[in-house]
Design a protein around this motif. Structure first.
Motif, PDB file in Angstrom:
ATOM      1  N   GLN A 320       0.997  -1.073   0.109  1.00 32.92           N
ATOM      2  CA  GLN A 320       0.019  -0.150   0.047  1.00 32.92           C
ATOM      3  C   GLN A 320       0.879   1.237  -0.068  1.00 32.92           C
ATOM      4  O   GLN A 320       1.926   1.225   0.900  1.00 32.92           O
ATOM      5  N   PRO A 321       0.618   2.207  -0.659  1.00 34.95           N
ATOM      6  CA  PRO A 321       1.412   3.446  -0.980  1.00 34.95           C
ATOM      7  C   PRO A 321       1.402   4.247   0.307  1.00 34.95           C
ATOM      8  O   PRO A 321       0.161   4.514   0.821  1.00 34.95           O
ATOM      9  N   MET A 322       2.529   4.939   0.655  1.00 41.83           N
ATOM     10  CA  MET A 322       2.428   5.843   1.801  1.00 41.83           C
ATOM     11  C   MET A 322       3.421   6.971   1.626  1.00 41.83           C
ATOM     12  O   MET A 322       4.194   6.794   0.613  1.00 41.83           O
ATOM     13  N   PHE A 323       3.111   8.088   2.315  1.00 41.84           N
ATOM     14  CA  PHE A 323       4.016   9.266   2.236  1.00 41.84           C
ATOM     15  C   PHE A 323       3.983   9.911   0.991  1.00 41.84           C
ATOM     16  O   PHE A 323       4.925   9.665  -0.038  1.00 41.84           O
ATOM     17  N   ARG A 324       2.760  10.519   0.517  1.00 40.26           N
ATOM     18  CA  ARG A 324       2.358  11.002  -0.847  1.00 40.26           C
ATOM     19  C   ARG A 324       3.442  12.124  -1.171  1.00 40.26           C
ATOM     20  O   ARG A 324       3.818  13.050  -0.110  1.00 40.26           O
ATOM     21  N   LEU A 325       3.811  12.319  -2.191  1.00 39.45           N
ATOM     22  CA  LEU A 325       4.655  13.519  -2.667  1.00 39.45           C
ATOM     23  C   LEU A 325       3.439  14.393  -3.464  1.00 39.45           C
ATOM     24  O   LEU A 325       2.859  14.071  -4.354  1.00 39.45           O
TER      25      LEU A 325
END
Length: 441
Positions: A320-325
């Motif tokens: 799961q993706p984390m720490f959005r840019l």
């Protein structure tokens, strides 16, 4: 009580005998006003918004918020952006320039229908921010009255000695014999009592109490007399939800944002139930971002301009993706598919300070490296945009990433807030896009 003008990052202290009030970077207010500002600072800090910072027992230092603060004792403090250095006796001229800049940036960021042109209107820039907002609201209201307010049908229940509309039979049958000549009726009345008019009237009542200039006060009183039949809003939030749009209410589009400014009272955090007066605070970081984005979209006809893109993440956790840019600006050429990431920073740089790395922060550079890697694969440039400073930061500073496979460069570019068209011509002179000639706002 007097009005004060101070610049961001300036100081607010407690007045004392012999203090001088002509310094735009340091003002002195009454003890009651200072105590209120300390209470505001504490409430903002609890919500994570840094507006003031204690700089001693009787001194506050401002942060990156600009606007107007009104205290219960009647003191008004106008906070202006700091983007040029004051030298010599040009204090009043610099203050007028910064006030004009703030008005333009607010007009762009809040989508205000702001139109000023000609030498006669330049005097309006000398008004404090709250008086400028009031004058714009009154001018829009006067125009609306000349074109005609909109009426609406409202269901009214009342008792009359005549029959009109619909008789409420149950109520009538239950009346005592002594009231048989009174008819409880229900009817639709065509009147000015509608949400839009109630909100405008409420804003007008506030303006009549808050304005301190003779021209605004005189016009506000005239408009107040002309709209005496309109009631004030009893629920501002609900009436704003009921504000309608469309062809029949197109005339109301111009006055709506000014009404929201006066009634909404922009603050960094909610202070519902507390004293707020006519207080409006805006973060300069966001105003600068919106101002640059507006002119990019207006000038770069061959580019798609998007703001706050958030399609990439730094890490994965359990797939799961984390720490959005989330870069401020992402532009892509319509034909050659070239992409550029831009980020805005409201900070004053100095090109002569090479030992201090021009004032750039490690975190900002690392952030731009991450944007280049995840959004552009180091195949295109990334640009950091800072405010232009004459003789201190007026040219691009270009860096190469310390990466063999990188074809990208990091450009640190100045943005001239007073002349954005020429700035963009200079910034994009090496890229294949024509810059349109436009009339300045």
């Amino acid at each position: 009580m007097p009005d004060f003008t101070v610049r961001e990052y300036g100081f607010i202290g407690v007045e004392y005998a012999g203090c001088v009030q002509d310094e735009p970077n340091h003002i002195y207010v009454s003890l009651s006003a200072f105590d209120h500002l300390c209470e505001l600072s504490a409430s903002f800090s609890k919500q994570g918004a840094k507006v003031f910072e204690l700089a001693g027992r009787k001194k506050l230092k401002l942060d990156q918020y600009v606007g107007v603060i009104e205290t219960p004792c009647g003191t008004r403090i106008e906070i202006l952006p700091k983007h040029v250095d004051i030298q010599g006796d040009d204090k009043q001229e610099i203050i007028q320039q910064e006030r004009q800049l703030l008005q333009k940036m607010l007009s762009v960021s809040l989508h205000l229908p702001y139109r000023e042109a000609g030498a006669a209107s330049l005097n309006r820039f000398k008004q404090p921010l709250h008086e400028w907002i009031i004058s714009q609201f009154l001018a829009a209201f006067e125009t609306l009255l000349q074109r005609g307010l909109r009426f609406d049908y409202n269901r009214v229940q009342e008792e009359q000695k005549y029959l009109r509309g619909q008789l409420q039979h149950v109520k009538y049958m239950r009346q005592p014999p002594t009231k048989k000549h009174i008819f409880p009726i229900e009817q639709d009345v065509y009147e000015l009592n509608r949400p839009e008019n109630r909100l405008i009237k409420t804003a007008l009542e506030i303006v009549c109490k808050k304005t301190k200039t003779s021209a605004n006060w005189r016009l506000a009183q005239e408009l107040r007399l002309m709209t005496g039949e309109i009631p004030k809003s009893l629920n501002i939030v609900q009436d704003f939800k009921l504000w309608q749009s469309g062809r029949l209410l197109a005339l109301y589009e111009e006055i709506k944002p000014w009404t929201e400014l006066i009634l909404g009272q922009y603050m960094p955090v909610s202070t519902q139930g507390d004293w707020r007066g006519m207080s409006l605070l805006f973060p300069m970081e966001r105003l600068f971002e919106h101002y640059v984005a507006y002119h990019l979209g207006r000038e770069l006809k061959d580019w798609h301009v998007r703001t706050q893109v958030s399609s990439q993440h730094i890490c994965l956790y359990d797939q799961q993706p984390m720490f959005r840019l989330r870069p401020d600006l992402y532009i892509e050429h319509k034909e050659i598919r070239k992409k550029i990431v831009l980020d805005t920073k409201w900070k004053l740089l100095d090109q002569s300070d090479r030992a201090g790395r021009f004032g750039l922060k490690d975190g900002d550079i690392q952030q731009m490296f991450a944007y280049s890697h995840f959004y552009l694969q180091h195949q295109s440039d990334v640009i950091l945009i800072y405010p232009y400073r004459a003789q201190k930061f007026n040219q691009d500073v270009c860096f190469d990433f310390n990466l063999e496979s990188s074809k990208a460069k990091l450009k640190v570019a100045p943005f001239n807030l007073d002349n954005p068209a020429d700035t963009l011509n200079e910034m994009f002179k090496d890229y294949p896009t024509p810059i349109s000639s436009v009339i300045e706002l």
